[in-house]
Design an enzyme around this catalytic site. Structure first.
Site, PDB file in Angstrom:
ATOM      1  N   ARG A   9      29.901 -25.421  49.737  1.00  0.00           N
ATOM      2  CA  ARG A   9      30.425 -26.758  49.418  1.00  0.00           C
ATOM      3  C   ARG A   9      31.054 -26.820  48.037  1.00  0.00           C
ATOM      4  O   ARG A   9      31.611 -27.835  47.655  1.00  0.00           O
ATOM      5  CB  ARG A   9      29.307 -27.808  49.564  1.00  0.00           C
ATOM      6  CG  ARG A   9      28.842 -27.919  51.004  1.00  0.00           C
ATOM      7  CD  ARG A   9      27.924 -29.091  51.261  1.00  0.00           C
ATOM      8  NE  ARG A   9      27.404 -28.990  52.629  1.00  0.00           N
ATOM      9  CZ  ARG A   9      26.153 -28.737  52.943  1.00  0.00           C
ATOM     10  NH1 ARG A   9      25.267 -28.576  52.001  1.00  0.00           N
ATOM     11  NH2 ARG A   9      25.766 -28.664  54.194  1.00  0.00           N
ATOM     12  N   VAL A  10      30.970 -25.725  47.280  1.00  0.00           N
ATOM     13  CA  VAL A  10      31.644 -25.663  45.979  1.00  0.00           C
ATOM     14  C   VAL A  10      33.065 -25.141  46.185  1.00  0.00           C
ATOM     15  O   VAL A  10      34.005 -25.554  45.522  1.00  0.00           O
ATOM     16  CB  VAL A  10      30.845 -24.783  44.996  1.00  0.00           C
ATOM     17  CG1 VAL A  10      31.625 -24.528  43.728  1.00  0.00           C
ATOM     18  CG2 VAL A  10      29.526 -25.453  44.671  1.00  0.00           C
TER      19      VAL A  10
END
Length: 505
Positions: free
Chosen positions: A362-363
């Site tokens: 999710r980064v």
């Protein structure tokens, strides 16, 4: 004579002034029940949650239940010598662990006691095992990469410093292999690794230590071990102890990576303690605060405004690939992405056995270097299209058009390039060079069976004939137009020699 008595009087008055009574109040209770590592104690009205208590035989306990007339504590260490009627005292202290650089290269238990026979920890610093996670104001965006040395992860599922990335999969799918390779990849870097073994066999922990020593990785690694033979209380404390050790590096402006292997066993240990403490069971007999057990641990990973960071790689073992089970879904919802390892892929020889469709970071590209972002941009899309086409093409390739066949061919080559043996983490520049070659079609004319051979020889050639290209990528962390042009010429140069050598053979 009068002067002498005056002097004595003055001295007595001075002594009376200085006289003070130091009164020590100690809260004392009595053991009313003991068994399975749990003691119920009558009294101790002043006891606090998570406070340490001292038993008459010198053993310590951790208060976890506060009831109307009694408290329940888990006993840390040997509980066989404790019996009903024994006296128990409050200490007013919380559980702490030694921290600092002196721990690097050491193996210890969750109480900070050495297990490697190298003597006591030479550090005066201690930190509480449990603490509140840094708040939003103290945190910075995650934008620095944790280089794992694994091509598939660094390119498609990048991990950033301060991130929490879950590694999930069935038994024997290579979960521990990924984290060990990540530890090996930090050699000579600025990232200190803490490997927390929870409920593992002592032989497996010994194997991990031997591997890290063999490759010189214990120089930047600390191991916290609560083996399968240890009590549930020690297994419960292990990840918090590892996290506290990592926080010391983070808060002194340095970088640390903590690995929890694995949190399923940690949840089992906590469930065992909770049931013995007579807490009401919920879903799958876990207590109601099982989510908080892991959220308060994983939220402690952060990139701080002061420049330090603590990254977390929790591992969760699934049963028969069921990622929708209670503990896996809990941990998935807490972390910033997951690397999902699949048994079928592992059995077909794809190592690491990463399912690209179910794995996510999710980064994202924020934690990648510019060079890696450039080559990896097309990689995920190419691989996803290949998997989709391969599903349709399994019934026969005779009717497929030229473009589809070319996509399938390239997908096969990308899959081969992403395969990587264990204990061979790759430097960033080498990853960029080989991924650039395969993505841009330079390997399309190499037979699939020869891809591994081509890759090995090509990287050797780049190291000896054109080291300046790798050095430039490593230094600038960018693939400039000039570097890209030099790389293209080097690839073409090598391919000529590769094909001529093959012809000569």
């Amino acid at each position: 004579m009068a002067t002498k008595s005056q002097d004595i009087t003055a001295i007595i008055k001075e002594r009376i002034k200085e006289f003070s009574t130091s009164l020590t109040i100690s809260d004392i209770g009595t053991v009313i029940e003991v068994g399975d590592g749990i003691a119920r104690i009558y009294g101790l009205s002043g006891a606090k949650y998570n406070e340490l208590v001292q038993f008459a035989n010198g053993a310590t306990g951790l208060v976890l239940n506060l009831e109307e007339e009694s408290v329940s504590a888990v006993i840390l260490g040997d509980y066989t010598q404790i019996k009903e009627g024994d006296e128990v005292r409050c200490t007013g202290k919380v559980i702490e662990i030694p921290v600092g650089d002196a721990l690097i290269g050491r193996v210890l238990n969750p109480l900070g006691e050495p297990l490697d026979g190298k003597g006591p920890m030479k550090t005066d610093k201690r930190r509480p095992v449990e603490r509140i996670a840094p708040n939003v104001v103290m945190r910075m965006p995650v934008d620095m990469p944790v280089h794992t040395g694994i091509k598939a992860i660094d390119s498609m599922i990048p991990i950033g410093r301060g991130q929490r990335e879950l590694i999930i999969g069935d038994r024997s799918t290579g979960k521990s292999a990924i984290v060990i390779d990540t530890i090996l990849a930090q050699k000579g870097g600025d990232l200190t690794c803490i490997y927390v073994a929870i409920g593992q066999k002592a032989s497996k922990v010994a194997q991990v230590i031997a591997t890290l020593e063999k490759y010189g990785a214990m120089e930047h690694t600390i191991i916290v071990s609560a083996n399968a033979s240890d009590s549930a209380s020690l297994q419960y404390l292990a990840p918090y102890s590892g996290c506290a050790i990592g926080e010391e590096f983070m808060e002194t402006g340095r970088h640390a990576l903590v690995i929890y292997d694995d949190l399923y066993k940690h949840a089992w240990a906590y469930r065992q303690i909770s049931l013995l403490l007579r807490r009401p069971p919920g879903r799958e007999a876990y207590p109601g605060d099982i989510f908080y057990l892991h959220s308060r641990l994983l939220e402690r990973a952060a990139k701080l405004a002061g420049g330090g960071s603590l990254s977390a790689l929790p591992i969760v073992e699934t049963q028969a690939g069921d990622v929708s089970a209670y503990i896996p879904t809990n941990v998935i919802s807490i972390t910033d992405g997951q690397i999902y390892l699949e048994t079928d892929l592992f059995n077909t020889g794809i190592r690491p056995a990463m399912n690209v469709g179910l794995s996510v970071s999710r980064v994202g590209g924020a934690a990648q270097t510019k060079a890696m972002r450039k080559v990896a941009a097309k990689l995920r899309m190419e691989l996803a299209q290949y998997r989709e086409l391969a599903a349709f093409a399994q019934f026969g390739t005779a009717d497929l058009d030229k473009t589809t066949k070319a996509q399938l061919e390239r997908g096969q080559r990308i899959t081969e390039v992403l395969k990587q043996p264990q204990y061979v983490p790759m430097a960033l520049e080498k990853e960029v060079i080989i991924l650039y070659a395969v993505i841009n079609g330079y390997l399309d004319d190499i037979p699939v069976a020869k891809i591994t051979d081509f890759e090995t020889k090509f990287l050797k050639f780049m190291e000896t004939a054109h080291p300046e290209i790798g050095e430039r990528i490593s230094k600038e962390k960018e693939l400039t137009a000039e570097t890209e042009e030099a790389l293209k010429l080097a690839i073409l140069e090598f391919k000529q020699t590769y094909f001529s050598d093959k012809g000569g053979n």
